[in-house]
Design a protein around this motif. Structure first.
Motif, PDB file in Angstrom:
ATOM      1  N   LEU A   1      36.907  50.537  44.039  1.00  0.00           N
ATOM      2  CA  LEU A   1      37.529  49.443  43.293  1.00  0.00           C
ATOM      3  C   LEU A   1      38.072  48.360  44.228  1.00  0.00           C
ATOM      4  O   LEU A   1      37.999  47.169  43.932  1.00  0.00           O
ATOM      5  CB  LEU A   1      38.644  49.968  42.394  1.00  0.00           C
ATOM      6  CG  LEU A   1      38.214  50.920  41.280  1.00  0.00           C
ATOM      7  CD1 LEU A   1      39.416  51.322  40.423  1.00  0.00           C
ATOM      8  CD2 LEU A   1      37.131  50.299  40.410  1.00  0.00           C
ATOM      9  N   VAL A   2      38.595  48.796  45.370  1.00  0.00           N
ATOM     10  CA  VAL A   2      39.080  47.848  46.382  1.00  0.00           C
ATOM     11  C   VAL A   2      37.905  47.054  46.945  1.00  0.00           C
ATOM     12  O   VAL A   2      37.985  45.837  47.136  1.00  0.00           O
ATOM     13  CB  VAL A   2      39.823  48.591  47.517  1.00  0.00           C
ATOM     14  CG1 VAL A   2      40.256  47.608  48.609  1.00  0.00           C
ATOM     15  CG2 VAL A   2      41.037  49.335  46.966  1.00  0.00           C
TER      16      VAL A   2
ATOM     17  N   GLU B   1      36.665  44.362  44.528  1.00  0.00           N
ATOM     18  CA  GLU B   1      37.522  43.180  44.525  1.00  0.00           C
ATOM     19  C   GLU B   1      37.279  42.336  45.777  1.00  0.00           C
ATOM     20  O   GLU B   1      37.243  41.101  45.712  1.00  0.00           O
ATOM     21  CB  GLU B   1      38.994  43.595  44.441  1.00  0.00           C
ATOM     22  CG  GLU B   1      39.922  42.460  44.094  1.00  0.00           C
ATOM     23  CD  GLU B   1      41.222  42.923  43.490  1.00  0.00           C
ATOM     24  OE1 GLU B   1      42.028  42.051  43.118  1.00  0.00           O
ATOM     25  OE2 GLU B   1      41.439  44.143  43.381  1.00  0.00           O
ATOM     26  N   TYR B   2      37.085  43.001  46.911  1.00  0.00           N
ATOM     27  CA  TYR B   2      36.811  42.300  48.169  1.00  0.00           C
ATOM     28  C   TYR B   2      35.498  41.519  48.071  1.00  0.00           C
ATOM     29  O   TYR B   2      35.426  40.353  48.477  1.00  0.00           O
ATOM     30  CB  TYR B   2      36.741  43.308  49.319  1.00  0.00           C
ATOM     31  CG  TYR B   2      36.421  42.677  50.658  1.00  0.00           C
ATOM     32  CD1 TYR B   2      37.426  42.135  51.449  1.00  0.00           C
ATOM     33  CD2 TYR B   2      35.106  42.633  51.125  1.00  0.00           C
ATOM     34  CE1 TYR B   2      37.129  41.548  52.681  1.00  0.00           C
ATOM     35  CE2 TYR B   2      34.796  42.053  52.344  1.00  0.00           C
ATOM     36  CZ  TYR B   2      35.812  41.505  53.116  1.00  0.00           C
ATOM     37  OH  TYR B   2      35.512  40.921  54.329  1.00  0.00           O
TER      38      TYR B   2
ATOM     39  N   ASP C   1      34.017  40.387  45.410  1.00  0.00           N
ATOM     40  CA  ASP C   1      34.144  39.271  44.477  1.00  0.00           C
ATOM     41  C   ASP C   1      34.880  38.094  45.101  1.00  0.00           C
ATOM     42  O   ASP C   1      34.574  36.931  44.821  1.00  0.00           O
ATOM     43  CB  ASP C   1      34.880  39.738  43.222  1.00  0.00           C
ATOM     44  CG  ASP C   1      34.514  38.922  42.000  1.00  0.00           C
ATOM     45  OD1 ASP C   1      33.386  38.382  41.961  1.00  0.00           O
ATOM     46  OD2 ASP C   1      35.336  38.815  41.077  1.00  0.00           O
ATOM     47  N   GLU C   2      35.859  38.380  45.956  1.00  0.00           N
ATOM     48  CA  GLU C   2      36.660  37.313  46.569  1.00  0.00           C
ATOM     49  C   GLU C   2      36.013  36.738  47.820  1.00  0.00           C
ATOM     50  O   GLU C   2      36.357  35.632  48.245  1.00  0.00           O
ATOM     51  CB  GLU C   2      38.049  37.851  46.911  1.00  0.00           C
ATOM     52  CG  GLU C   2      38.877  38.214  45.679  1.00  0.00           C
ATOM     53  CD  GLU C   2      40.225  38.831  46.033  1.00  0.00           C
ATOM     54  OE1 GLU C   2      40.432  39.124  47.240  1.00  0.00           O
ATOM     55  OE2 GLU C   2      41.046  39.032  45.120  1.00  0.00           O
TER      56      GLU C   2
ATOM     57  N   SER D   1      30.742  35.907  39.014  1.00  0.00           N
ATOM     58  CA  SER D   1      32.037  36.577  39.097  1.00  0.00           C
ATOM     59  C   SER D   1      31.952  37.984  38.521  1.00  0.00           C
ATOM     60  O   SER D   1      31.379  38.193  37.448  1.00  0.00           O
ATOM     61  CB  SER D   1      33.096  35.775  38.341  1.00  0.00           C
ATOM     62  OG  SER D   1      34.332  36.457  38.326  1.00  0.00           O
TER      63      SER D   1
ATOM     64  N   TRP E   1      34.943  40.221  38.661  1.00  0.00           N
ATOM     65  CA  TRP E   1      36.258  40.362  38.043  1.00  0.00           C
ATOM     66  C   TRP E   1      36.540  39.129  37.190  1.00  0.00           C
ATOM     67  O   TRP E   1      36.198  38.014  37.567  1.00  0.00           O
ATOM     68  CB  TRP E   1      37.348  40.485  39.106  1.00  0.00           C
ATOM     69  CG  TRP E   1      37.399  41.805  39.798  1.00  0.00           C
ATOM     70  CD1 TRP E   1      36.708  42.167  40.919  1.00  0.00           C
ATOM     71  CD2 TRP E   1      38.182  42.942  39.434  1.00  0.00           C
ATOM     72  NE1 TRP E   1      37.020  43.447  41.273  1.00  0.00           N
ATOM     73  CE2 TRP E   1      37.923  43.957  40.388  1.00  0.00           C
ATOM     74  CE3 TRP E   1      39.086  43.197  38.401  1.00  0.00           C
ATOM     75  CZ2 TRP E   1      38.524  45.210  40.334  1.00  0.00           C
ATOM     76  CZ3 TRP E   1      39.692  44.448  38.352  1.00  0.00           C
ATOM     77  CH2 TRP E   1      39.415  45.438  39.309  1.00  0.00           C
TER      78      TRP E   1
ATOM     79  N   ARG F   1      41.755  40.185  33.610  1.00  0.00           N
ATOM     80  CA  ARG F   1      41.655  40.907  34.887  1.00  0.00           C
ATOM     81  C   ARG F   1      42.462  42.207  34.830  1.00  0.00           C
ATOM     82  O   ARG F   1      42.016  43.256  35.282  1.00  0.00           O
ATOM     83  CB  ARG F   1      42.165  40.011  36.020  1.00  0.00           C
ATOM     84  CG  ARG F   1      41.776  40.480  37.422  1.00  0.00           C
ATOM     85  CD  ARG F   1      42.269  39.479  38.456  1.00  0.00           C
ATOM     86  NE  ARG F   1      41.829  39.822  39.783  1.00  0.00           N
ATOM     87  CZ  ARG F   1      40.689  39.426  40.329  1.00  0.00           C
ATOM     88  NH1 ARG F   1      39.852  38.675  39.625  1.00  0.00           N
ATOM     89  NH2 ARG F   1      40.360  39.779  41.558  1.00  0.00           N
TER      90      ARG F   1
ATOM     91  N   ARG G   1      41.084  46.134  35.032  1.00  0.00           N
ATOM     92  CA  ARG G   1      41.648  47.169  35.915  1.00  0.00           C
ATOM     93  C   ARG G   1      41.983  48.422  35.101  1.00  0.00           C
ATOM     94  O   ARG G   1      41.794  49.557  35.567  1.00  0.00           O
ATOM     95  CB  ARG G   1      42.901  46.644  36.617  1.00  0.00           C
ATOM     96  CG  ARG G   1      42.616  45.696  37.767  1.00  0.00           C
ATOM     97  CD  ARG G   1      43.840  45.565  38.670  1.00  0.00           C
ATOM     98  NE  ARG G   1      43.556  44.728  39.820  1.00  0.00           N
ATOM     99  CZ  ARG G   1      43.865  43.444  39.897  1.00  0.00           C
ATOM    100  NH1 ARG G   1      44.457  42.855  38.871  1.00  0.00           N
ATOM    101  NH2 ARG G   1      43.585  42.749  40.982  1.00  0.00           N
TER     102      ARG G   1
ATOM    103  N   MET H   1      33.031  43.640  35.706  1.00  0.00           N
ATOM    104  CA  MET H   1      33.670  44.734  36.407  1.00  0.00           C
ATOM    105  C   MET H   1      33.613  46.056  35.635  1.00  0.00           C
ATOM    106  O   MET H   1      33.308  47.107  36.188  1.00  0.00           O
ATOM    107  CB  MET H   1      35.128  44.350  36.676  1.00  0.00           C
ATOM    108  CG  MET H   1      35.956  45.429  37.330  1.00  0.00           C
ATOM    109  SD  MET H   1      35.315  45.829  38.966  1.00  0.00           S
ATOM    110  CE  MET H   1      36.324  47.249  39.352  1.00  0.00           C
TER     111      MET H   1
ATOM    112  N   THR I   1      31.752  49.556  36.929  1.00  0.00           N
ATOM    113  CA  THR I   1      32.466  50.808  37.182  1.00  0.00           C
ATOM    114  C   THR I   1      32.049  51.914  36.228  1.00  0.00           C
ATOM    115  O   THR I   1      32.212  53.092  36.533  1.00  0.00           O
ATOM    116  CB  THR I   1      33.987  50.617  37.071  1.00  0.00           C
ATOM    117  OG1 THR I   1      34.296  50.084  35.780  1.00  0.00           O
ATOM    118  CG2 THR I   1      34.505  49.682  38.142  1.00  0.00           C
TER     119      THR I   1
END
Length: 207
Positions: free
Chosen positions: A68-69, A72-73, A75-76, A82, A84, A91, A95, A152, A156
């Motif tokens: 999950l981390v 997010e990394y 996506d950013e 996109s 997330w 958002r 989560r 997202m 998942t």
């Protein structure tokens, strides 16, 4: 050009969700298939000192752990579709659903396939209730976020759509079927089925 490596396992739904995200973003990467059941590589153990497990994304020699981390990394860090949601409430909701998959669905659905007797019957009921929640949330939509765009929650939730469908068949269960849950898909995965079949045989032989 940025160097991206993914230490994972082809049979892991947690590794697979990272591959989906990288492909959605159009990121080129090298996949290092770890033998997680026998001997993990020294680099994996170096990069993930805490949990010593896959997946680990290495970007310009900097490791990022926990799926999950990592999502997010990704996506950013990279441009592209996109993953997330941008809206804070959406958002937060994403989560929550991600935690629902990882803490509720994966645990119960994995365990039911390897249990027997009364414990299995209890877990079958639990899995059915979890699937009913997912079915009502999809409500005829193809994807969770808007119905037409993968996001997202869909990334998942791949364990339910792919892994659990195959596992339950090998375990002789009828928890997740198209008749019971018509909004869900059960795509065939011959290689994955063979992998888990070998694991079932190994467990049976050890008893």
């Amino acid at each position: 050009m940025a160097e991206v490596k993914l230490y994972g396992s082809w049979s892991s739904p947690f590794s697979y969700r990272i591959e989906v995200a990288l492909k959605l973003k159009g990121v080129e990467y090298e996949f290092i298939d770890e033998d997680v059941h026998n001997k993990k590589s020294p680099l994996l153990l170096k990069y993930n000192l805490v949990h010593k497990k896959v997946p680990v994304l290495v970007h310009n020699d900097k490791p990022i752990c926990e799926s999950l981390v990592i999502l997010e990394y990704i996506d950013e860090t990279w441009e592209g579709p996109s993953i997330w949601p941008g809206d804070p409430y959406e958002r937060a909701t994403a989560r929550l659903w991600a935690k629902f998959f990882d803490e509720k669905c994966v645990h119960a659905m994995w365990k039911v396939c390897w249990s027997k007797g009364e414990e299995q019957e209890k877990l079958k009921k639990e899995c059915t209730e979890l699937l009913k929640i997912l079915e009502s949330t999809l409500s005829g939509k193809k994807f969770f976020r808007t119905g037409e765009t993968i996001g997202m929650v869909d990334v998942t939730g791949n364990f339910v759509a792919y892994w659990f469908g195959i596992l339950q068949e090998l375990a002789g269960l009828q928890v997740f079927t198209k008749e019971k849950f018509p909004n869900e898909n059960l795509p065939p995965e011959d290689k994955l089925a063979a992998h888990f079949q070998a694991r079932f045989r190994a467990v049976a032989a050890s008893k």
